[in-house]
Design an enzyme around this catalytic site. Structure first.
Site, PDB file in Angstrom:
ATOM      1  N   TYR A  56       0.667  -1.118   0.079  1.00 51.57           N
ATOM      2  CA  TYR A  56       0.001   0.053   0.000  1.00 51.57           C
ATOM      3  C   TYR A  56       0.952   1.166  -0.109  1.00 51.57           C
ATOM      4  O   TYR A  56       0.678   2.118  -0.627  1.00 51.57           O
ATOM      5  CB  TYR A  56      -1.047  -0.015   1.148  1.00 51.57           C
ATOM      6  N   ARG A  59       1.801   1.793  -3.446  1.00 49.77           N
ATOM      7  CA  ARG A  59       0.340   2.315  -4.403  1.00 49.77           C
ATOM      8  C   ARG A  59       0.229   3.676  -3.804  1.00 49.77           C
ATOM      9  O   ARG A  59      -0.142   4.428  -4.807  1.00 49.77           O
ATOM     10  CB  ARG A  59      -0.717   1.440  -3.921  1.00 49.77           C
ATOM     11  N   HIS A 108     -14.675   2.751  -0.407  1.00 53.24           N
ATOM     12  CA  HIS A 108     -13.668   1.939  -0.139  1.00 53.24           C
ATOM     13  C   HIS A 108     -12.379   2.488   0.707  1.00 53.24           C
ATOM     14  O   HIS A 108     -11.621   1.863   0.908  1.00 53.24           O
ATOM     15  CB  HIS A 108     -13.320   1.195  -1.326  1.00 53.24           C
ATOM     16  N   CYS A 116      -5.834   1.961  13.241  1.00 47.74           N
ATOM     17  CA  CYS A 116      -5.511   0.923  14.146  1.00 47.74           C
ATOM     18  C   CYS A 116      -6.174  -0.461  13.532  1.00 47.74           C
ATOM     19  O   CYS A 116      -7.413  -0.681  13.389  1.00 47.74           O
ATOM     20  CB  CYS A 116      -6.042   1.082  15.696  1.00 47.74           C
ATOM     21  N   CYS A 120      -9.006   0.204  18.160  1.00 48.22           N
ATOM     22  CA  CYS A 120      -9.057   0.554  19.329  1.00 48.22           C
ATOM     23  C   CYS A 120      -9.952   1.624  19.827  1.00 48.22           C
ATOM     24  O   CYS A 120      -9.977   2.084  20.678  1.00 48.22           O
ATOM     25  CB  CYS A 120      -7.808   0.598  19.955  1.00 48.22           C
ATOM     26  N   THR A 181     -16.387   1.883 -14.155  1.00 47.32           N
ATOM     27  CA  THR A 181     -16.341   0.977 -13.322  1.00 47.32           C
ATOM     28  C   THR A 181     -17.033  -0.504 -13.881  1.00 47.32           C
ATOM     29  O   THR A 181     -18.016  -0.236 -14.901  1.00 47.32           O
ATOM     30  CB  THR A 181     -17.522   1.291 -12.165  1.00 47.32           C
ATOM     31  N   ASN A 206     -17.588   4.244 -20.346  1.00 48.40           N
ATOM     32  CA  ASN A 206     -16.802   3.206 -20.303  1.00 48.40           C
ATOM     33  C   ASN A 206     -16.447   2.944 -21.960  1.00 48.40           C
ATOM     34  O   ASN A 206     -17.058   2.648 -22.554  1.00 48.40           O
ATOM     35  CB  ASN A 206     -17.311   1.925 -19.713  1.00 48.40           C
ATOM     36  N   ALA A 224     -12.550   8.048 -20.126  1.00 45.87           N
ATOM     37  CA  ALA A 224     -13.248   8.877 -19.015  1.00 45.87           C
ATOM     38  C   ALA A 224     -12.615  10.595 -19.398  1.00 45.87           C
ATOM     39  O   ALA A 224     -13.260  11.420 -19.558  1.00 45.87           O
ATOM     40  CB  ALA A 224     -12.769   8.678 -17.573  1.00 45.87           C
TER      41      ALA A 224
HETATM   42  N1  APR Z   1     -11.993   5.347 -18.987  1.00 45.29           N
HETATM   43  C1  APR Z   1     -12.972   4.920 -18.227  1.00 45.29           C
HETATM   44  N2  APR Z   1     -13.026   3.606 -17.934  1.00 45.29           N
HETATM   45  C2  APR Z   1     -11.996   2.783 -18.216  1.00 45.29           C
HETATM   46  C3  APR Z   1     -10.853   3.100 -18.707  1.00 45.29           C
HETATM   47  C4  APR Z   1     -10.793   4.633 -19.243  1.00 45.29           C
HETATM   48  N3  APR Z   1      -9.753   5.328 -19.638  1.00 45.29           N
HETATM   49  N4  APR Z   1      -9.898   2.019 -18.858  1.00 45.29           N
HETATM   50  C5  APR Z   1     -10.672   1.267 -18.335  1.00 45.29           C
HETATM   51  N5  APR Z   1     -11.899   1.358 -18.079  1.00 45.29           N
HETATM   52  C6  APR Z   1     -12.981   0.545 -17.439  1.00 45.29           C
HETATM   53  C7  APR Z   1     -12.962  -0.878 -17.641  1.00 45.29           C
HETATM   54  O1  APR Z   1     -13.425  -1.115 -19.006  1.00 45.29           O
HETATM   55  C8  APR Z   1     -13.564  -1.462 -16.429  1.00 45.29           C
HETATM   56  O2  APR Z   1     -14.924  -1.527 -16.873  1.00 45.29           O
HETATM   57  O3  APR Z   1     -12.868   0.725 -16.140  1.00 45.29           O
HETATM   58  C9  APR Z   1     -13.377  -0.342 -15.310  1.00 45.29           C
HETATM   59  C10 APR Z   1     -12.672  -0.831 -14.353  1.00 45.29           C
HETATM   60  O4  APR Z   1     -13.374  -2.142 -13.740  1.00 45.29           O
HETATM   61  P1  APR Z   1     -12.498  -2.808 -12.456  1.00 45.29           P
HETATM   62  O5  APR Z   1     -11.096  -2.839 -12.826  1.00 45.29           O
HETATM   63  O6  APR Z   1     -13.064  -3.732 -12.055  1.00 45.29           O
HETATM   64  O7  APR Z   1     -12.462  -1.731 -11.191  1.00 45.29           O
HETATM   65  P2  APR Z   1     -13.809  -1.194 -10.476  1.00 45.29           P
HETATM   66  O8  APR Z   1     -14.934  -1.417 -11.138  1.00 45.29           O
HETATM   67  O9  APR Z   1     -13.288   0.286  -9.857  1.00 45.29           O
HETATM   68  O10 APR Z   1     -13.587  -2.360  -9.316  1.00 45.29           O
HETATM   69  C11 APR Z   1     -14.307  -1.912  -8.022  1.00 45.29           C
HETATM   70  O11 APR Z   1     -13.247  -3.736  -6.975  1.00 45.29           O
HETATM   71  O12 APR Z   1     -11.103  -4.813  -6.231  1.00 45.29           O
HETATM   72  C12 APR Z   1     -12.083  -3.901  -5.868  1.00 45.29           C
HETATM   73  O13 APR Z   1     -11.815  -2.304  -4.201  1.00 45.29           O
HETATM   74  C13 APR Z   1     -11.487  -2.570  -5.703  1.00 45.29           C
HETATM   75  O14 APR Z   1     -12.782  -0.532  -5.772  1.00 45.29           O
HETATM   76  C14 APR Z   1     -12.449  -1.415  -6.567  1.00 45.29           C
HETATM   77  C15 APR Z   1     -13.428  -2.476  -6.851  1.00 45.29           C
END
Ligand code: APR
Length: 245
Positions: A56, A59, A108, A116, A120, A181, A206, A224
């Site tokens: 982390y 990241r 998230h 902690c 706690c 997403t 997307n 995006a």
């Molecule tokens: N612009 C917009 N969307 C994009 C781009 C871009 N340039 N590049 C990729 N994507 C899309 C992908 O097509 C996909 O649908 O972003 C999405 C990412 O999906 P995931 O990798 O599953 O991420 P997310 O949906 O945020 O995952 C949700 O899963 O692992 C957990 O906690 C983690 O918050 C995360 C949660």
């Protein structure tokens, strides 16, 4: 979105892809090279707290080095165009706040905060993690337990206050703009089905079709950082025309 007063912008990792941060489930995504049960679960942290803490930290450095992209900036601009904008994000990178959005619900958690590991109550969860140079997890100054990132791991509950606020915003909004997403992770994604069941307009941005595409009223296929600025510019132009009108 043209006659919207209360807008929810629901974002996932794709929102930050154009800032150079990996998504999770794309072919080159985070989970392609790191087993989530090892890095994003309480059990993984118990097994190897040092490894998880370092992961982390690395990241967090990437997220601090990343910058909000044109999509983040366009969503921040919406704060000046619409009376009530709430960003509900699954992302932990803090880029929406850095872009300038005033109301951001982090479903998230945030990589920029720590807490902690025993909850706690001594170390409030909203404590910014100090500049991290050491390799070992910091110890809680109140109980001596290990500390951990203030992020939601698989199998954990979402922060109740954030969840309740998100449910309310979905209930009272006029429309939801869904950006970047896959819509596969619960309970976050269930907010979108709640919106649909309440006949809210859903617009999805997307590059790929997703589970959300099947319930979206409009699907804008693209990145995006390209599609969202165009969408916001169109809204702004329409508002100017209405004023001039
Ligand atoms: N612009 C917009 N969307 C994009 C781009 C871009 N340039 N590049 C990729 N994507 C899309 C992908 O097509 C996909 O649908 O972003 C999405 C990412 O999906 P995931 O990798 O599953 O991420 P997310 O949906 O945020 O995952 C949700 O899963 O692992 C957990 O906690 C983690 O918050 C995360 C949660």
């Amino acid at each position: 979105m043209l006659d919207v007063q209360r807008l929810v912008v629901f974002t996932g990792a794709g929102m930050s892809k154009d800032s150079g941060l990996d998504t999770f489930r794309d072919a080159d995504g985070v989970w392609a090279n790191n087993a989530p049960q090892d890095y994003a679960s309480p059990e993984g942290f118990r097994r190897n707290p040092r490894t998880v803490w370092q992961w982390y930290t690395q990241r967090r450095r990437q997220m601090l080095e990343a910058n909000p992209n044109a999509g983040h900036r366009a969503i921040a601009k919406l704060d000046t165009l619409l009376p009530h904008v709430t960003v509900i994000t699954q992302n932990i990178d803090g880029l929406h706040q850095r872009a300038g959005n005033q109301r951001v619900l982090e479903l998230h958690g945030s990589v920029h905060r720590y807490k902690c590991s025993k909850n706690c109550r001594g170390l409030p969860t909203l404590t910014p993690v100090p500049e991290l140079t050491q390799e070992e997890p910091l110890l809680c100054p109140y109980c001596g337990a290990l500390t951990r990132p203030d992020v939601v791991w698989f199998g954990e509950m979402l922060p109740a206050d954030v969840w309740e606020s998100a449910v309310v915003e979905i209930a009272v909004c006029d429309a939801v703009l869904v950006v970047g997403t896959s819509g596969v992770v619960e309970p976050a994604a269930s907010l979108l089905w709640r919106a649909k069941n309440r006949r809210k307009s859903l617009v999805e941005v997307n590059p790929e079709p997703t589970l959300v595409s099947s319930i979206a009223d409009v699907v804008l296929q693209g990145k995006a950082a390209e599609v969202v600025p165009t969408l916001v510019a169109t809204l702004e132009a329409n508002q100017a025309e209405d004023r001039g009108g």
